[in-house]
Design a protein around this motif. Sequence first.
Motif, PDB file in Angstrom:
ATOM      1  N   SER A 102       0.830  -1.209   0.000  1.00  0.00           N
ATOM      2  CA  SER A 102       0.000   0.000   0.000  1.00  0.00           C
ATOM      3  C   SER A 102       0.862   1.257   0.000  1.00  0.00           C
ATOM      4  O   SER A 102       1.902   1.329   0.648  1.00  0.00           O
ATOM      5  CB  SER A 102      -0.897   0.002   1.240  1.00  0.00           C
ATOM      6  N   GLY A 119       0.076   3.936   1.352  1.00  0.00           N
ATOM      7  CA  GLY A 119      -0.085   4.605   2.639  1.00  0.00           C
ATOM      8  C   GLY A 119      -1.546   4.779   2.985  1.00  0.00           C
ATOM      9  O   GLY A 119      -2.291   5.166   2.111  1.00  0.00           O
ATOM     10  N   PRO A 120      -1.904   4.480   4.233  1.00  0.00           N
ATOM     11  CA  PRO A 120      -1.100   3.867   5.279  1.00  0.00           C
ATOM     12  C   PRO A 120      -0.452   2.580   4.777  1.00  0.00           C
ATOM     13  O   PRO A 120      -1.012   1.893   3.939  1.00  0.00           O
ATOM     14  CB  PRO A 120      -2.110   3.590   6.392  1.00  0.00           C
ATOM     15  N   SER A 121       0.713   2.283   5.332  1.00  0.00           N
ATOM     16  CA  SER A 121       1.533   1.244   4.733  1.00  0.00           C
ATOM     17  C   SER A 121       2.167   0.354   5.797  1.00  0.00           C
ATOM     18  O   SER A 121       2.098   0.637   6.992  1.00  0.00           O
ATOM     19  CB  SER A 121       2.607   1.895   3.880  1.00  0.00           C
ATOM     20  N   THR A 122       2.779  -0.675   5.317  1.00  0.00           N
ATOM     21  CA  THR A 122       3.275  -1.728   6.197  1.00  0.00           C
ATOM     22  C   THR A 122       4.205  -1.179   7.283  1.00  0.00           C
ATOM     23  O   THR A 122       5.004  -0.276   7.038  1.00  0.00           O
ATOM     24  CB  THR A 122       3.968  -2.826   5.347  1.00  0.00           C
ATOM     25  N   LEU A 123       4.075  -1.733   8.475  1.00  0.00           N
ATOM     26  CA  LEU A 123       4.912  -1.329   9.608  1.00  0.00           C
ATOM     27  C   LEU A 123       5.801  -2.503  10.007  1.00  0.00           C
ATOM     28  O   LEU A 123       5.459  -3.658   9.735  1.00  0.00           O
ATOM     29  CB  LEU A 123       4.028  -0.909  10.785  1.00  0.00           C
ATOM     30  N   GLN A 151       2.268   8.406   7.680  1.00  0.00           N
ATOM     31  CA  GLN A 151       1.760   7.072   7.329  1.00  0.00           C
ATOM     32  C   GLN A 151       2.429   6.371   6.144  1.00  0.00           C
ATOM     33  O   GLN A 151       1.803   5.554   5.487  1.00  0.00           O
ATOM     34  CB  GLN A 151       0.247   7.137   7.124  1.00  0.00           C
ATOM     35  N   PRO A 179       1.660   5.180  11.790  1.00  0.00           N
ATOM     36  CA  PRO A 179       0.279   5.090  11.314  1.00  0.00           C
ATOM     37  C   PRO A 179      -0.244   6.463  10.880  1.00  0.00           C
ATOM     38  O   PRO A 179       0.375   7.488  11.165  1.00  0.00           O
ATOM     39  CB  PRO A 179      -0.492   4.622  12.552  1.00  0.00           C
ATOM     40  N   ALA A 180      -1.373   6.474  10.208  1.00  0.00           N
ATOM     41  CA  ALA A 180      -2.026   7.730   9.822  1.00  0.00           C
ATOM     42  C   ALA A 180      -2.561   8.456  11.045  1.00  0.00           C
ATOM     43  O   ALA A 180      -2.990   7.811  12.007  1.00  0.00           O
ATOM     44  CB  ALA A 180      -3.164   7.444   8.858  1.00  0.00           C
ATOM     45  N   GLY A 181      -2.522   9.785  10.992  1.00  0.00           N
ATOM     46  CA  GLY A 181      -3.129  10.567  12.068  1.00  0.00           C
ATOM     47  C   GLY A 181      -2.174  11.522  12.746  1.00  0.00           C
ATOM     48  O   GLY A 181      -2.569  12.245  13.653  1.00  0.00           O
TER      49      GLY A 181
END
Lengths: 390, 390
Positions: free
Chosen positions: A13, A15-19, A219, A224-226
């Motif tokens: 992805s 984004g949001p994307s792999t962590l 993200q 993470p997003a936010g």
Amino acid sequence: MTNPSNDRVLNFSAGPSTLPLSVLEEVQRDLINYKGTGVSVLEMSHRSKPYDAIIRDAEATLRRVLNVPSNYAVVFLQGGGTGEFAASYLNLFASKSVRAKQAKLGRALSCDYVVTGSWSKAGMKEVQRLGGHVNTVIDGVDGKYVGVLPVSQWKLGKPEETAFVYYCDNETVNGVECRPETVVDAVDPSVPVICDMSSNMMSRPIDIKRFGAIVAGAQKNMGPAGVTIAIVRDDLLERDDDPAVLHNLPSVLDWQYYNKGGSMPHTPPCFTIYVCGLVFKWVEKLGLDKVEQLREERAKIVYDVIDSHPEFFKGPVNKQYRSCMNLVFNLPTKELEAQFVAEAAQQNMIQLKGHRSVGGIRVSLYNAMTIEGAQAVAQFMQSFYDQHRQ
Amino acid sequence: MTNPSNDRVLNFSAGPSTLPLSVLEEVQRDLINYKGTGVSVLEMSHRSKPYDAIIRDAEATLRRVLNVPSNYAVVFLQGGGTGEFAASYLNLFASKSVRAKQAKLGRALSCDYVVTGSWSKAGMKEVQRLGGHVNTVIDGVDGKYVGVLPVSQWKLGKPEETAFVYYCDNETVNGVECRPETVVDAVDPSVPVICDMSSNMMSRPIDIKRFGAIVAGAQKNMGPAGVTIAIVRDDLLERDDDPAVLHNLPSVLDWQYYNKGGSMPHTPPCFTIYVCGLVFKWVEKLGLDKVEQLREERAKIVYDVIDSHPEFFKGPVNKQYRSCMNLVFNLPTKELEAQFVAEAAQQNMIQLKGHRSVGGIRVSLYNAMTIEGAQAVAQFMQSFYDQHRQ
């Protein structure tokens, strides 16, 4: 393809994307009772000692990792890139230096936009929405977002008429990645360069002191997003005493307000900042030079397949400006593209569809994507090619 | 005091605040691999099907729980109360109806602020910062935030000169909770009432159709910090075609922009919204009437101790307007207050210190605080009284 741990998939992805899995495991372990505090970070007062340690540690780690000079503020904000499109313009026009320059000129300064893709264009449109005067330095290459025109063809405004120069270092939608030196070398040192690094910050070392401000949503490579990060040279935070300076600048977009409040003039997105802090530590452990080496390595693995079959994998972007974060290409037909995405998903490789505005395929390879993950998608591409070559 | 599960403490924080243990357990369980998707919600594309289901489900649940009329938009934003202080003003002044009224009047409309504590005051100051004309309807009771003056003493502006009336339903710092009917009954129906319900939304049923807009940060009764909810009557989202309408309204504060984009015109705070959705479901399962009954019950348990020893537990707020969410009081000396907070912490009851601007003690009893938790703090108060009574 079998999956190494816990049936997780390879997440490409944009984004949001792999962590990093180790970060997720730590978050999971501490979720209900954070380090013996008896509460989750999800429910922890931002004024508590444990939370203060979390946010201060996140900032300190980011400063170390990116080697942020001491005359730059680091603030955690909300609202993503879109918030910072407005914030960049509104903060600069509230700054003492831009206001003094404008008073000297006797009319509105203009804002120089180096447009290399959808996101720099969106940044420019936000300033137009707010009634700002923009000057389009370039708009892609003949209107197409496939690279960066040579500086000799740029239409930069005169320094005394320009509030700032804005660009996006990595265009997530279009797969165009700038070389920061190209931009900062081209701009008169008296004009601050504002850069949106949402999708490549913390993927390689940058020479921050050459920028007025760098802004980024977290993200992609950072969490993470936010949460949105702004790194701002402190002279740009200076203001006149005249309260009218702030008439157009809501507190929630005001970099100085956040800086004075230690990123907590009001409740921050606590948990998101906490996870970012863990990602920063993960990057620090690897080292940013190693992270850069890995980013080039991952990208090469996939670009090598593309370059071996350029008639099948059609990459629109000029090689010099191809992104190491978002690798975009088209297949010979839309049907093949749909089949590619569907078959990849069956093999546990997800989010390979290009952005809805441009179509095609997009392979996003952020920091937390492993070399093995890049190899897996490259192998899949090769075998897809073998099956469908004409 | 022994703690029922996992050594968790009783968290009386005013926000971010305690969450239901069952929600935390579900978040923990699904953290690394959300329902077989192979990814964490922390790293899930907001354009993916699983995430679309999460956010749509969160909105639908909130609509059911709060019985939101169909002519009201529900949007998830960022930036908390402070963002909405500006957004309320900027969106209303961009709306067709307010602009028409202002054109008719021939000068700027004013904004009526019913100030009952720190947060409504902060909302008013933000509008002043942005150059708005405010009219202070009341400023506490003789300047003290201890209740709400009778409506007969309010200085409401004339309807034809007023853009909106703003108030804060529950003042988290001062422990003053309004009766919404008092406000909406007092205001001419042609003037929209804008309400900040950050700290008591979803703690009792509200008659939404009497409001123009209701805004709330999530981090009290609804979820973690990092998402803000706005419920807006759709006629207030109507705009003129003139682009100058938007000159003062950054996209990131624009309710219409979020509504048109299904709360995702750009990346939302995905994980935070996900956790909110789980909390909404937890509330729905209890039922909002039951939630209201529990909130009154919890508050009564603590207020009963206060009222039994009014010379020791000095509650500044008039009984009629005492908050069920944030119960504030002073002890005879500052030393006793410090001792109270420290001893409570030793007994695993944390975050009982009053807001730094007012001091004293504050017991926040949000939805996720159990009756047993309220009983525990009440017992502690009683025994503290028994030890320290004069």
